[in-house]
Design an enzyme around this catalytic site. Structure first.
Site, PDB file in Angstrom:
ATOM      1  N   ASP A  14       1.702   0.798  -1.395  1.00 17.89           N
ATOM      2  CA  ASP A  14       0.749   1.620  -0.518  1.00 17.89           C
ATOM      3  C   ASP A  14       0.370   2.924  -1.201  1.00 17.89           C
ATOM      4  O   ASP A  14       0.889   3.593  -1.820  1.00 17.89           O
ATOM      5  CB  ASP A  14       1.624   1.972   0.748  1.00 17.89           C
ATOM      6  CG  ASP A  14       0.732   2.375   1.669  1.00 17.89           C
ATOM      7  OD1 ASP A  14      -0.388   2.356   1.571  1.00 17.89           O
ATOM      8  OD2 ASP A  14       1.285   3.039   2.859  1.00 17.89           O
ATOM      9  N   ASP A  30      -5.448  -0.673   0.967  1.00 15.49           N
ATOM     10  CA  ASP A  30      -4.477   0.256   0.310  1.00 15.49           C
ATOM     11  C   ASP A  30      -3.096   0.037   0.129  1.00 15.49           C
ATOM     12  O   ASP A  30      -2.424   0.605   0.044  1.00 15.49           O
ATOM     13  CB  ASP A  30      -4.989   1.859   0.460  1.00 15.49           C
ATOM     14  CG  ASP A  30      -4.343   2.096   1.853  1.00 15.49           C
ATOM     15  OD1 ASP A  30      -4.526   1.056   2.571  1.00 15.49           O
ATOM     16  OD2 ASP A  30      -4.115   3.205   2.148  1.00 15.49           O
ATOM     17  N   GLU A  31      -2.864  -1.151   0.846  1.00 12.18           N
ATOM     18  CA  GLU A  31      -1.639  -1.650   0.989  1.00 12.18           C
ATOM     19  C   GLU A  31      -1.399  -3.181   0.841  1.00 12.18           C
ATOM     20  O   GLU A  31      -2.326  -3.876   1.418  1.00 12.18           O
ATOM     21  CB  GLU A  31      -1.420  -1.187   2.656  1.00 12.18           C
ATOM     22  CG  GLU A  31      -0.014  -1.281   2.905  1.00 12.18           C
ATOM     23  CD  GLU A  31       0.124  -0.789   4.497  1.00 12.18           C
ATOM     24  OE1 GLU A  31      -0.826  -0.443   5.006  1.00 12.18           O
ATOM     25  OE2 GLU A  31       1.190  -0.720   5.130  1.00 12.18           O
TER      26      GLU A  31
END
Lengths: 1251, 246
Positions: free
Chosen positions: A490, A591-592
């Site tokens: 993350d 983003d993860e």
């Protein structure tokens, strides 16, 4: 608590037990406003009612009554009437006399009279404040706010008449109500039904306001008004007046009064009066308890207790700028600092602004999606998932990408102070992963970094092409679940850190990313913060807050704009790196991501153990590996990633939370419980606020450590079965979810709930069509079609202000959804914008909402299926060219690759502000539009027709010509004949050729189909190869020279239609190249059907023969005929009986012939035997035997039962005696009978009865 | 005019099953297994018949007949027997519906008319004569009141009960064992079956019909037990009468 319940309740119980102090205080307190007396009078006014009814109804004995009265009198400081005296007067009065048995009518009329007496009393005591209600006769229906008692007092005090019962409708002038049942609505439809605030406001204003402004509207939400609100919310801050005057919700101003109210909320009549009502009680109650909020600041929210961070407080704030439900709104600090966004209200006053910026604006959807962060995020997520799935597919099928992609270099830079050996091992694996099959993301897109922020052109490459399918791997995986290594990777505050790459000077400062920049929007900005740096988080700023809230927490906050292009780039790099290391990857968001790195870590481990003979240093290879990945991402993007490592998804998420910022953390299976114990429920992924509240309420704990002590049953009871079970496992570090890398897309949707402000249905309809267009575009982009459609509608909550607190947001809303089957002609799935739009609009219309109230509309298409491939074939087959025009057009709309500009002609948008002076004023914006056409012409549907008509004729014609050129669809909707006429009159020839073109497109297919051989072989491979490419449009771009070379006359060639040009060129090239292939222009090859091995003529279907009945031949008795050699066969019972009779008669004087008997016995036995005969044979045999018996009895009856012992003379002088003959016959009979019985016994058992 | 279309296989099965159901009701009435008040007179096959109006009884009978029909379709049935038994569960009389599947019909042909078979109206007429013979059975067998009706205490009748038994062809088992529901058939008591019949039992053939598809016959068998008990009660009654006379 107390004040509101008292306020809303009509029970006098609350007052009886009050202590004298309170009443004392009640007397002393100085109350503002006209209505100050009410609170005082309430107990009093209620007393007589109760008293009177009690004494009369129940017939209590006077003694106890007196006792009661006196005791009450002691309490009732304010009592101005001597109760005893009053009572005696009552009883003397006719009205208060004892009711006779059965006199219900009398009872009711008395009750009414009594109530009027009470009213008179109230009027007296209240010293008749005014007479503004004189002449009003009012009946109150149902629960109202303020309560019936309040209103009654109000009415009576101001000279009106209050009716407790609606006996005669003619008597009553107005009905007050807050909510009506549908039946009552009907009943009262011809009466003046008014909301109670009419009286309240009137009393406030001191004049009787026009009741028309307060007409009760049926569609106000019922539940909310039926006391739910009162019971649920004790705080004044959320006490939004539910009875807003309708003119407020109407933007078009025509009432001076309410308009003031709109621009100056605090002076709003309704609110004010409401406040005063509430204030009366609440200020009093503050003597008793401090729980109530202060009337001085009724709008500030009661701070949700100071202990914000202690895990077990219920009132945790939610950070969002635009809560949907009032419950949610209650938790948002600072949310209600404005009831209604003043900027928005001001802006909405201006029709021009409105036309340009709300959903009415023609390019609204486009703009919305260009700027919506959430939209980008969700599309990216979907796209990333697609990329991952594709990569997986490629990996599974073993086809890697070519080697032309940019390699990510410098893997060796991993230097994290790791021991040499481990370092080596990790590096080796990392290198291995990166090299060879190699990672890569290839940006095949030639165009520069324009504003295309889609990821679609990128590709991810899966590392391990050797893996054949995940399922297989899972099934045969020796690694058990605890040995699995899942990483949750993350970015740390992704948007911020991405932005900081370019702005190093901002590092270490509180930075947030949001739409609003600098001082724009000022203090009141409702712009939502998407991401906050860790420095900003220290101030308590969180994503989801509004900028305004953040400024309160940290005035020096710095804002950064969104940089979607960069996010996309980073995200792709991030994914590329992860992909190269992962066995399996689940895209969570931009983003993860969740990755399964079990095999890599295992390899590192073996590497270490090989190179170093079981070193003493227990270094965690997984963590090392995570650090290496982090370093890689850092190098690629300049942003920090945090990685949580664990053996399942849930723990990995928990670990990554611990790892933040910029770190990695490994939760080992053994530590799972300990790691989880200090956490709170909603720290777990998948458990949210609601679950937490439930746990808090029902279990009294939200801490996982505490919950761990509870049994599974308890958890299930409190939270529901599945949630409870999941939680139970989660607490113990068990999570059985698998990574979902190849979850197929289930739905495509478009949701807009920002800036939706319609004035009429036409605008709403137009908007829905635009939204449908967007949905169908999205469907088209993933090459899908849908079969089901859901429309989600957000409608302003009746209690919410017209303008939401968030600028142009949706505010409090009620949400509705409806689903419908999406059916294209022929029952196929579709992604056609017109059909989607039609369905969506039909659904929305079905709700029957006021378009002004709409705050959000979403269209979702489900039951997706692949659009490509068979669809084309289907089209050609299903739709004949001479079908109605509509279907032809729809075909074009679906099949063609370029987006039809005007496939649907939705109703045009008409922005006609009430104040618009005339049309002349409008051309400027219209011109702006037309001048834009050179770059980009708006869709025809989005052109304002009135503007369009107002254009000078030459421009208009030019525009029309342009649109027609662009338009692929030939014909406007037949449903809009007006438009058709217009076109026809302007360019009548134009409509037709286009139809012809479409027909031609299909015609070619049809012709070739006819040319092709009949029968099965028509699906020959040649044919598909031949006709498949037909639809791909490409410009025939051949130079003259080449044409000459190919032997084609350029002039003739130029004249040919494009299709044929293509064919010619292709054929000529084929010929030239000398390859064997399909020729177009050359000598025609006769295509013959492939001869079959089977004979041409299939044997005709012969229906199987019908079953044949089986009648076995009955046994026959053969007899010689009259003629010589003739034989007679007897089978019928009668015939056989006749034969027997003859036989018996013939042998009356002689014993029967042995042969005859045997012959006859054979026949009978044959009849009886069911293997040789049917049961009818048995029946016949019995019948025959019976007849034989009858005959014997007739002739030799004496001898039937003759005993064997006393046998007489059988023969005399060569002559048989009758005894001898008789005995012989009976013997024969018994013999035959015995034979028959033996045979019959086989089937039936026992013997035959001849009775 | 009568319809001359030949029966189809399924029609034959349905017709026979229907007849068996009607016949069972009639048997119960005729043999006074249940009091006459339970029955109501109706018309079937153009002849008066008696039908029970007790719902539970009707349900049992129709259920049993349905199970019979299921077996009939498979062609495995040899006999359907309605056993009238006394309180000791010993058979007194057996009403034997002997069936004989004459042809094998493929499932696709079950609804097509069987060539040469008799027609439905004709079958109906046959059934009529079956029923008439049944109703006249009392004359032939006497009341099932064990001997002299006058002397028989009525309570004996109350202990009479009946059962439906099927006998399949050799080596066949009831087909409808699909595991879901309890199978409709349980093994029968040997004494109730024809194989368990003593040689002294007497068979009265009532009627037979050859349909060409499934042949049907109805016979009544009086068991030896019945004769012996009748004799006993007769002698008992006689001795009683003698006593009374004395």
């Amino acid at each position: 608590m107390a004040p509101l319940t008292a306020e809303g309740s009509n029970s006098s119980d609350y007052f009886v037990d009050d202590d004298p102090d309170f009443l004392q205080a009640l007397c002393e307190v100085k109350l503002p406003g006209d209505l100050s007396q009410k609170a005082d009078e309430k107990p009093q006014s209620d007393e007589p009612v109760r008293h009177a009814t009690q004494s009369l109804k129940r017939g209590r004995d006077p003694e106890s009554e007196d006792e009661r009265d006196t005791s009450r009198a002691r309490h009732n400081v304010l009592a101005s009437i001597d109760e005893d005296e009053e009572k005696s007067r009552y009883l003397k009065d006719d009205v208060y006399g004892a009711a006779t048995f059965g006199g219900f009518g009398e009872y009711m009329s008395r009750k009414r009279a009594k109530l009027q007496v009470q009213n008179a009393d109230i009027a007296e005591e209240g010293q008749a404040l005014s007479t503004i209600f004189r002449g009003l006769q009012i009946y109150i229906n149902g629960h109202t706010t303020p309560s019936v008692q309040e209103l009654r007092k109000l009415i009576v005090q101001h000279g009106g008449i209050f009716h407790a019962y609606l006996v005669k409708k003619s008597l009553v002038t107005h009905i007050l109500t807050c909510s009506l049942t549908p039946a009552k609505v009907k009943e009262f439809q011809h009466m003046k039904v008014v909301r109670p605030d009419w009286l309240v406001d009137s009393a406030k204003a001191g004049v009787l306001l026009p009741w028309q402004d307060y007409i009760f509207k049926v569609n106000e939400r019922v539940e909310d008004l039926q006391g739910k609100q009162v019971a649920q919310k004790s705080l004044l801050n959320s006490y939004v007046p539910t009875y807003k005057s309708p003119s407020i919700s109407n933007v078009a101003p025509h009432h001076p009064g309410p308009q003031i109210a709109q621009s100056e909320p605090p002076k709003n009549f309704s609110q004010d009066s409401n406040d005063s009502l509430v204030a009366n009680v609440s200020s009093l109650s503050s003597h008793l308890s401090n729980a109530g909020s202060q009337p001085e600041e009724p709008h500030t929210p009661a701070k949700p207790k100071p202990s914000l961070d202690s895990p077990s407080t219920p009132g945790r704030p939610i950070y969002t700028t635009d809560p949907v439900s009032p419950e949610q709104a209650n938790h948002v600090p600072g949310y209600t600092s404005h009831k209604s966004n003043p900027n928005a209200e001001r802006a909405m006053q201006d029709p021009a602004w409105r036309a340009a910026h709300t959903s009415v604006a023609p390019d609204f959807i486009e703009g919305y999606y260009r700027n919506s962060r959430l939209h980008h995020l969700s599309t990216w997520k979907a796209e990333l998932k697609n990329l991952v799935a594709e990569a997986q597919e490629r990996a599974d099928s073993g086809t890697g990408l070519g080697g032309d992609r940019p390699r990510l270099e410098e893997v060796d830079g991993v230097r994290e102070g790791v021991g040499a050996v481990e370092d080596m091992a990790v590096r080796k694996i990392v290198r291995e992963n990166m090299g060879g099959k190699g990672p890569g993301w290839s940006s095949t897109r030639g165009g520069g970094p324009d504003d295309n922020v889609s990821m679609r052109n990128a590709q991810l490459v899966m590392r391990s092409p050797s893996k054949k399918g995940k399922e297989k791997e899972r099934a045969g995986d020796p690694v058990d679940d605890k040995g699995r290594i899942i990483m949750h990777c993350d970015f740390d505050s992704f948007f911020v850190s991405a932005g900081l790459v370019d702005r190093p000077h901002l590092r270490g400062k509180p930075v947030v990313v949001c739409h609003s920049q600098g001082a724009q929007g000022g203090q009141a900005s409702t712009s939502e913060i998407a991401s906050a740096s860790y420095e900003a988080r220290k101030f308590g700023i969180k994503a989801g807050m509004s900028l305004q809230q953040a400024r309160k927490l940290c005035p020096q906050i710095i804002t950064m704009p969104y940089e979607f292009q960069r996010y996309k780039q980073f995200s792709l790099q991030f994914y590329t790196i992860l992909m190269s290391h992962a066995d399996d990857l689940q895209a969570v968001s931009v983003d993860e991501a969740l990755i399964d790195v079990t095999s890599s870590v295992q390899r590192i481990q073996t590497e270490i153990s090989q190179s170093q003979n079981s070193s003493a240093s227990p270094i965690d290879p997984a963590k090392q590996f995570a650090e290496a990945i982090r370093a890689q991402v850092r190098r690629a993007t300049g942003c920090e990633v945090s990685i949580g490592i664990a053996h399942n998804i849930m723990l990995a998420r928990v670990a990554s939370r611990r790892a933040k910022p910029a770190g990695s953390y490994h939760i080992l299976p053994a530590d799972a419980m300990d790691a989880l114990a200090p956490l709170d429920i909603d720290n777990l992924h998948g458990f949210g606020h609601a679950t937490r509240q439930k746990a808090e309420e029902k279990l009294g704990a939200t801490n996982l450590g505490e919950l761990a002590k509870m049994s599974k049953g308890v958890l299930c009871d409190a939270l529901g079965k599945s949630t409870g079970e999941t939680l139970f496992k989660a607490i113990r570090g068990i999570d059985e979810r698998k990574l979902e890398s190849d979850k197929p897309r289930k739905s495509v949707s478009c949701d807009i709930n920002y800036g939706i402000r319609f004035e009429n249905n036409e605008q709403a309809e137009a908007f829905v069509y635009q939204l449908a267009e967007e949905v169908s575009r999205r469907l088209g982009s993933i090459d899908m079609k849908g079969r089901s459609l859901t429309v989600k509608v957000m409608k302003r909550d009746p209690s919410a202000p017209v303008e939401a607190p968030k600028f142009m947001g949706h505010g409090l809303c009620e949400t509705f959804t409806k689903q419908i089957q999406l059916v294209a002609p022929g029952g196929r799935a579709t992604n056609d914008e017109k059909i989607v739009g039609e369905h969506a609009w039909r659904l929305l219309k079905g709700f029957g909402f006021d378009p002004k109230e709409l705050r959000g509309i979403g269209i979702q298409v489900q039951k997706l299926e692949k659009a490509s491939g068979h669809a084309e074939v289907e089209q050609g087959q299903a739709v004949l060219p001479f079908k109605p025009v509509e279907s032809a057009k729809e075909k074009a709309g679906v099949g063609q690759n370029d987006k039809p500009l005007n496939a649907v002609v939705p109703p045009k948008i008409n922005v006609l502000p009430p104040s618009s002076p005339d049309v002349q004023e409008l051309p400027p914006p219209a011109h702006a539009q037309t001048s834009k056409t050179s770059h980009d012409l708006p869709a025809f549907s989005q052109i304002d027709r009135s503007v369009f008509d107002a254009l000078p004729e030459d421009i208009r014609k030019e525009l029309e010509a342009e649109y027609k050129r662009r338009s692929i669809t030939p014909d406007p909707l037949p449903a809009i004949p007006a438009k058709r006429v217009r076109f026809a009159s302007l360019a009548p020839a134009d409509v037709f050729p286009k139809v012809k073109i479409t027909v031609k497109g299909t015609n070619v297919k049809r012709i070739t189909q006819q040319l092709a051989p009949r029968g099965r072989s028509s699906i020959s491979p040649q044919k598909t190869a031949l006709f498949k490419k037909r639809d791909i449009p490409f410009k025939v771009n051949v130079s003259e020279e080449e044409l000459r070379k190919l032997g084609l006359d350029p002039d003739v060639f130029a004249m040919l239609p494009r299709n044929i040009q293509r064919e010619q060129v292709a054929a000529a090239r084929f010929q030239k190249s000398g390859k064997i292939g399909v020729t177009f222009g050359g000598p025609r090859r006769v295509l013959k059907p492939i001869p079959r091995l089977l004979p041409r003529t299939r044997p005709k279907y012969v229906p199987p023969p019908p079953p044949q009945a089986n009648f076995p031949k009955p046994p026959t008795l053969k007899q010689p005929g009259k003629k010589k050699g003739e034989k007679l066969y007897f089978s019928e019972t009668d015939d056989v009986q006749n034969v027997i009779e003859k036989w018996v008669m013939a042998f009356l004087e002689h014993p029967p012939n042995k042969q005859d008997v045997g012959f006859f016995a054979r026949y009978l036995v044959q009849c009886v035997d069911n293997t040789r005969s049917t049961d009818s044979g048995l029946e016949r045999a019995i019948a025959v035997a019976k007849w034989w018996l009858v005959l014997l009895r007739r002739h030799f009856g004496v001898w039937e039962h003759a005993s064997e012992l006393d046998v007489g003379e059988l023969q005399r002088d060569q002559h048989w005696t009758s005894e001898g003959v008789g005995r012989a016959w009976w013997e024969a009979f018994r013999d035959v009978k015995g034979q028959m019985d033996t045979v019959a016994r086989r089937k039936y058992g026992g013997c035959l009865s001849l009775r | 005019m009568l319809d001359e279309t030949p029966l189809s296989f399924n029609q034959a099965v349905r017709g026979i099953a229907e007849f068996i159901e009607v016949a069972i009701h009639t048997i119960l009435y005729v043999r006074q297994v249940y009091p006459a008040e339970v029955f109501v007179r109706r018309k079937k096959y153009n002849t008066p018949v008696f039908q029970s109006r007790h719902p539970a009884l009707n349900e049992y009978i129709s259920g049993a007949v349905k199970a019979v029909a299921d077996e009939l379709v498979h062609g495995n049935v040899d006999k359907v027997i309605v056993v009238i038994k006394d309180k000791e569960d010993v058979a007194l009389e057996r009403f034997i519906f002997a069936v004989q599947n004459m042809i094998q019909v493929e499932s696709y042909n079950r609804e097509t008319g069987v060539q040469g078979a008799i027609s439905a109206p004709v079958l109906g007429q046959y059934f009529r004569s079956f029923l008439i013979k049944l109703s006249m059975l009392e004359a032939q067998l006497g009341q099932l009141g064990l001997g002299d009706a006058v002397l028989t205490p009525p309570m004996i009748q109350e202990n009479i009960s009946f059962a439906v038994v099927i006998e399949l062809r050799d080596d066949k088992a009831p087909s409808s064992i699909d595991g879901k529901e309890p199978p409709p058939w349980v093994p029968a008591t040997v004494q109730h079956t024809t194989t368990g019949t003593s040689d002294k039992a007497e068979l009265h053939m009532l009627k037979a019909v050859d349909t060409g598809i499934i042949n049907l016959s109805l016979a009544v068998q009086e068991s030896e037990h019945k004769f012996s008990t009748e004799k006993e009660s007769k002698t008992a009654a006689i001795s009683k009468a003698k006593e009374r006379a004395l």
